[in-house]
Scaffold this motif. Structure first.
Motif, short mmCIF file in Angstrom:
data_model
loop_
_atom_site.label_atom_id
_atom_site.label_comp_id
_atom_site.label_asym_id
_atom_site.label_seq_id
_atom_site.Cartn_x
_atom_site.Cartn_y
_atom_site.Cartn_z
N HIS A 1 -3.03 -8.41 46.66
CA HIS A 1 -3.19 -7.01 46.29
C HIS A 1 -4.11 -6.86 45.07
CE1 HIS A 1 -2.27 -2.84 45.58
NE2 HIS A 1 -1.54 -3.08 44.50
N GLY A 2 -3.91 -7.68 44.05
CA GLY A 2 -4.75 -7.60 42.87
C GLY A 2 -6.20 -7.89 43.16
N ALA A 3 -6.46 -8.84 44.05
CA ALA A 3 -7.83 -9.16 44.42
C ALA A 3 -8.50 -7.98 45.13
CB ALA A 3 -7.86 -10.40 45.31
N GLY A 4 -7.76 -7.34 46.01
CA GLY A 4 -8.30 -6.16 46.68
C GLY A 4 -8.59 -5.03 45.71
N LEU A 5 -7.70 -4.86 44.73
CA LEU A 5 -7.93 -3.82 43.72
C LEU A 5 -9.17 -4.11 42.88
CD1 LEU A 5 -4.28 -3.17 42.47
CD2 LEU A 5 -5.77 -1.50 43.61
N ALA A 6 -9.42 -5.38 42.61
CA ALA A 6 -10.61 -5.76 41.83
C ALA A 6 -11.89 -5.35 42.54
CB ALA A 6 -10.61 -7.26 41.57
N VAL A 7 -11.86 -5.33 43.86
CA VAL A 7 -13.02 -4.92 44.64
C VAL A 7 -13.09 -3.39 44.75
CG1 VAL A 7 -14.04 -4.99 46.96
CG2 VAL A 7 -13.08 -7.08 45.95
N VAL A 8 -11.95 -2.75 44.94
CA VAL A 8 -11.92 -1.32 45.23
C VAL A 8 -12.04 -0.45 43.98
CG1 VAL A 8 -10.47 0.58 46.07
CG2 VAL A 8 -10.64 -1.54 47.38
N MET A 9 -11.28 -0.75 42.92
CA MET A 9 -11.16 0.21 41.82
C MET A 9 -12.48 0.47 41.09
SD MET A 9 -8.25 0.81 38.97
CE MET A 9 -7.59 2.25 39.84
N PRO A 10 -13.27 -0.54 40.71
CA PRO A 10 -14.55 -0.20 40.07
C PRO A 10 -15.48 0.56 41.01
CG PRO A 10 -13.97 -2.51 39.71
CD PRO A 10 -13.05 -1.99 40.75
N SER A 11 -15.37 0.30 42.30
CA SER A 11 -16.20 1.02 43.28
C SER A 11 -15.77 2.47 43.39
CB SER A 11 -16.11 0.32 44.64
OG SER A 11 -16.52 -1.03 44.54
N TRP A 12 -14.46 2.71 43.35
CA TRP A 12 -13.95 4.10 43.31
C TRP A 12 -14.48 4.80 42.06
CZ3 TRP A 12 -10.84 6.26 39.50
CH2 TRP A 12 -10.34 7.54 39.77
#
Length: 392
Positions: free
Chosen positions: A281-292
């Motif tokens: 989950h944390g790895a996915g957030l690292a990809v998604v959150m800065p992009s959001w």
């Protein structure tokens, strides 16, 4: 600041060797027959499970065990746990593990006395009763040890969904930072990312004049940045582990989110990534959150500029605040890369051609979702395309 009710009744027992007292606290909260619910073999190999069970025995508490929790916890094990609790007449659940284990325990707790399918609670039905829960935390990340939230994956279709209720808040949580010292660096970094994401989901708000919670958010984030570099360099730094563990709890028991609107789109988008690819989950957030962030920052440039200056130490460009805002977003992404997190689809193991599948699984249809910025399917597609090609 908006009106709010804040309710956080969990008792926290923090420090070295505190897992040896779990039997005492189960007795305090009325448990007589306990399901000891745990995850990987590490709890057994390290001797933690034996210490927990000895504490139960020393306090005259009977127990049964159920292991096998996986990251992104599955509904199949929850069904097994519900049946075991009913058969053994369990009246208390003790979770020994990280957020996935605690979330699984919450699913079991909600389902034992419910005549229908526990999955109903992850499709919008309100939880009205549940067995009491205690936790022995082994990973600082999800904050589930101090919240009423739970996220579970349904294996049929790999749908990742959440529920939340104050009834699911643990009665007590035992937090021994030393238990996290054996974690691999990648798992530690995933936890760090999740903790910071929990704060950012609250920090980006449309509510005005929330200086107190702004500053609380910033304090947690600044602590995470400082302590993260220390713990990645030296995994045995107990004090750094202690600060991170308590930050994980504070980040998600909502003390930093009261009185303000919140936005959980990054988490919701990530749920589809980890549901499809079974990534951390944390790895996915690292990809998604800065992009959001990169996609929505123009909605409130000055809030993102505030983040850049107060959290990442960027110089404020008053003539071009957009530049400051973007510098803060890029600083966040560089930090994530520094601690070993993926920052794009290739590094995560995701595929750009799967974006239509991810949007379909999201299930937004022609609707919209979000608090800070309302997103439609096309917006989510644009965010995922940024995530696919992000770089530092």
């Amino acid at each position: 600041m908006d009106n709010f009710n804040f309710y956080s009744p969990t008792e926290f027992i923090f420090g070295k060797d505190t897992e040896n007292d779990c039997g005492k606290y189960i007795k305090k909260y009325g448990g007589t027959k306990v399901l000891v619910h745990y995850g990987s073999n590490s709890a057994q190999k390290s001797g933690l499970l034996d210490r927990v069970c000895k504490s139960l025995e020393d306090n005259g508490i009977k127990y049964v065990k159920l292991g096998g929790v996986k990251p992104n916890p599955r509904d199949t094990l929850i069904y097994e746990g519900i049946e075991l609790c009913r058969k053994e007449k369990v009246d208390f659940i003790l979770s020994v593990g990280g957020g996935s284990c605690i979330d699984s325990a919450k699913g079991i707790a909600a389902g034992v006395d419910y005549e229908g399918d526990f999955w109903d609670f992850y499709c919008g039905k309100e939880v009205t009763s549940a067995l009491p829960i205690g936790t022995v935390l082994t990973i600082a990340a999800a904050g589930s040890e101090g919240s009423g939230a739970s996220v579970v994956t349904k294996e049929d279709g790999m749908l990742k969904r959440d529920t939340g209720s104050d009834i699911l808040r643990p009665k007590f949580s035992i937090l021994n930072p030393a238990l996290t010292q054996t974690l691999p660096a990648y798992q530690t970094a995933c936890g760090i990312t999740d903790i910071m994401a929990h704060v950012f989901e609250r920090y980006f708000t449309n509510t005005r004049d929330v200086e107190i919670t702004d500053r609380l958010c910033e304090a947690v984030l600044l602590t995470m940045i400082k302590e993260s570099y220390k713990v990645i360099k030296n995994p045995d730094d107990y004090q750094a582990r202690a600060n991170i563990m308590w930050a994980g709890t504070v980040a998600h028991n909502d003390i930093v989110g009261v009185g303000r609107s919140q936005d959980w789109n990054s988490h919701m988008i990530e749920h589809e990534l980890s549901g499809l690819y079974d990534c951390a989950h944390g790895a996915g957030l690292a990809v998604v959150m800065p992009s959001w962030m990169e996609y929505v920052y123009k909605h409130d440039v000055m809030r993102f500029a505030q983040m850049a200056v107060r959290i990442w130490g960027c110089q404020m460009n008053f003539e071009n605040p957009e530049e400051t805002a973007l510098n803060g977003i890029y600083a966040f992404r560089r930090f994530l890369s520094d601690i070993g997190m993926p920052i794009n689809f290739e590094q995560l193991g995701a595929k750009e051609e799967d974006i239509p599948v991810l949007i379909e699984k999201f299930g937004i249809g022609d609707g919209e979702t979000g608090g800070f910025v309302k997103l439609k399917a096309g917006d989510i597609e644009a965010i995922l395309k940024i995530a696919a090609h992000a770089s530092v």
